[in-house]
Design an enzyme around this catalytic site. Structure first.
Site, PDB file in Angstrom:
ATOM      1  N   GLU A 131      18.538  11.678 -49.444  1.00 22.23           N
ATOM      2  CA  GLU A 131      18.082  12.093 -50.782  1.00 22.23           C
ATOM      3  C   GLU A 131      18.260  13.592 -50.861  1.00 22.23           C
ATOM      4  O   GLU A 131      17.597  14.334 -50.134  1.00 22.23           O
ATOM      5  CB  GLU A 131      16.613  11.717 -51.000  1.00 22.23           C
ATOM      6  CG  GLU A 131      16.343  10.224 -51.011  1.00 22.23           C
ATOM      7  CD  GLU A 131      17.006   9.500 -52.166  1.00 22.23           C
ATOM      8  OE1 GLU A 131      17.483  10.148 -53.119  1.00 22.23           O
ATOM      9  OE2 GLU A 131      17.076   8.263 -52.106  1.00 22.23           O
ATOM     10  N   CYS A 168      12.886  17.968 -56.405  1.00 21.06           N
ATOM     11  CA  CYS A 168      14.271  17.530 -56.547  1.00 21.06           C
ATOM     12  C   CYS A 168      14.549  17.020 -57.955  1.00 21.06           C
ATOM     13  O   CYS A 168      15.570  17.350 -58.544  1.00 21.06           O
ATOM     14  CB  CYS A 168      14.582  16.463 -55.512  1.00 21.06           C
ATOM     15  SG  CYS A 168      13.383  15.142 -55.467  1.00 21.06           S
TER      16      CYS A 168
END
Ligand code: NAD
Length: 468
Positions: free
Chosen positions: A246, A280
């Site tokens: 990720e 993020c």
């Protein structure tokens, strides 16, 4: 000063080498953190390998109960861990800060513990009986970043354990202490060796890189920057490890002309500035229709002015400092460049220490670094558009594709635009909302694989097809 140690094979490892962890709000030393050698990593992997046969063959209901009990343990320790997290990460105790993060960690643990992986019958007739079984992979290596360190550790650890794997986790050097604390607490429930932690400054030895190369680690789950993810993928190829990566995002939000700027300001603000943008899936570029562009900027400024920023231990503060100097310098340089070319509505200059004020800048050229690069901090470029096709094309022009959002009162139209955005998650009239039952992962260079929900759990398994 509190002591923190690594947990390997269920034991607290005597401290040898250490590195310093500083409070980003004050610059003060928080604690000395154990600095792992490659021998420590080998010991942690050996402990996880030794624990694997018993943990993976335990009756599923027992393993499920142990995972569920971890949520209770995290709840018991929440206030202690939240305090450490504020000291080393900088985020406030209150608001969407450390206590919120610990609450989310518990929620993800509880939900993931409740998932199961029943055997699937693929065929059952006169010709054949074929079953699809899910099996754990082995030792999972988890490598985490500094922005949401406890929550992301849980995202890695709990599905891996639930599926029957054992784990070695390596937190970021900036925020290792809260993970050391959480793993120690979880070891009160888990059998020795099932969950191990090694902390490292990445200098004495690059433990993350050593994990990617380690022959006895079968899978790496990594959250962090695209550059590090690429290195892990290259190194892991030699041992054909399973990977869940990720990585970065440069999420776009698109505001349609029918929006009420005042009504959406709060949602836009938190979509962009939760954890002061060090998230993020924060909104990192905001495309606004020309007809309401200036009002949206004004309303964002009005909202931002009432959000107190300061030392996270002060319960009045809702936003904290940037976590580390490297990230601070990156944000400062992107903003300094943008301030030369665009209109600064708010902020625009560094504050004291690692504090950087909320910054809103418009009228930048399309190739401005603040638009093209991931700022991962409290600075939002607002981009004017007149033709929605241009806004969609610009939103999709990024190499990243983690999240995106569309803001409108016309849900049908918003959904149609959302479906054309190149990203793994897309939100209507909000941004960045994630939950444990909804798979999360990006497209393009943002991610490899997904986390959360059944899909995330299955990433921690291999399949075995049984023909009888
Ligand atoms: P980073 O890549 O610098 O570090 C992440 C982790 O990797 C740390 O534990 C670090 O010690 C370790 N590491 C460093 N070098 C390594 C190597 N060669 N091999 C293996 N591991 C190594 O990232 P960061 O600065 O901690 O985090 C910020 C980045 O993380 C941002 O780009 C952000 O978008 C991304 N992020 C993504 C998600 C997501 O879910 N997609 C979530 C949070 C953060």
């Amino acid at each position: 000063m509190p002591e923190f140690s690594m947990t390997i094979g269920g034991q607290q490892v005597p401290i040898k080498e250490t590195f310093e962890v500083f409070n980003p709000a004050t610059g003060e030393l928080v604690a000395l953190c154990p600095n792992a050698s490659t021998e420590d990593l080998d010991a942690a992997v050996a402990a996880a390998k030794k624990a694997f046969p018993a943990w993976s063959s335990m009756p599923d209901a027992e393993r499920q109960a142990a995972c569920a009990a971890l949520a209770g343990k995290l709840e018991e320790e929440a206030e202690n861990i939240a305090h450490t997290l504020t000291l080393e990460q900088g985020k406030p105790l209150g608001g969407l800060g450390s206590r919120f993060e610990l609450g989310a960690a518990q929620a993800w643990t509880g939900y993931t513990a409740g998932l199961s992986m029943p055997v699937k019958v693929l065929q059952d007739d006169d010709e054949a009986h074929i079953e699809l079984h899910r099996k754990p992979i082995g030792v999972v290596g988890s490598i985490t970043p500094w922005n949401w360190p406890v929550m992301i550790a849980i995202w890695h650890i709990v599905p891996a354990l639930r599926a029957g794997n054992t784990v070695v986790i390596k937190p970021s050097p900036y925020t290792s202490l809260s993970t050391l604390q959480a793993v120690k607490a979880m070891n009160e429930i888990l059998p020795p060796g099932v969950l191990n932690v090694v902390s490292s400054d990445d200098k004495l030895a690059n433990i993350g890189a050593a994990m990617a190369a380690h022959p006895d680690i079968q899978k790496i789950v990594f959250t962090g920057s695209c550059g590090t993810g690429e290195k892990i993928m290259q190194t892991a190829a030699n041992t054909m490890k399973r990977l869940t990566l990720e990585m970065g995002g440069n999420d776009a939000g698109i505001v349609l002309p029918d929006c009420d700027p005042k009504a959406i300001a709060e949602g836009l603000f938190w979509g962009a500035f939760i954890n002061i943008g060090q998230t993020c899936a924060c909104m990192k570029r905001l495309y606004v229709h020309d007809s309401i562009h200036d009002q949206v900027c004004e309303e964002l400024v009005n909202f931002a002015k009432n959000i107190p920023m300061g030392n996270g231990l002060d319960e009045n503060n809702i936003l904290g400092p940037i976590n580390n100097q490297m990230q601070f310098d990156k944000v400062a340089s992107l903003v300094a460049d943008a301030a030369k070319h665009g209109k600064v509505w708010l902020g625009g200059k560094p504050g004291e220490g690692l504090f950087f004020p909320i910054t809103i800048i418009s009228d930048l050229p399309a190739d401005a670094p603040l638009i093209v690069e991931e700022q991962f901090g409290p600075a939002l470029p607002v981009i004017r558009y007149t033709d929605i096709e241009d806004a969609i094309a610009a939103a999709n022009s990024s190499d990243n594709g983690l999240g995106g959002s569309v803001w409108s009162n016309d849900i049908v139209k918003a959904k149609e635009i959302a479906s054309r955005m190149e990203c793994g998650s897309v939100w209507i009239n909000k941004h960045g909302a994630i939950q444990p039952n909804a798979p999360f992962g990006g497209v393009k260079r943002s991610s490899l694989g997904v986390e959360f929900g059944e899909e995330g759990l299955l990433e921690n398994t291999t399949i075995q097809v049984v023909f009888s």
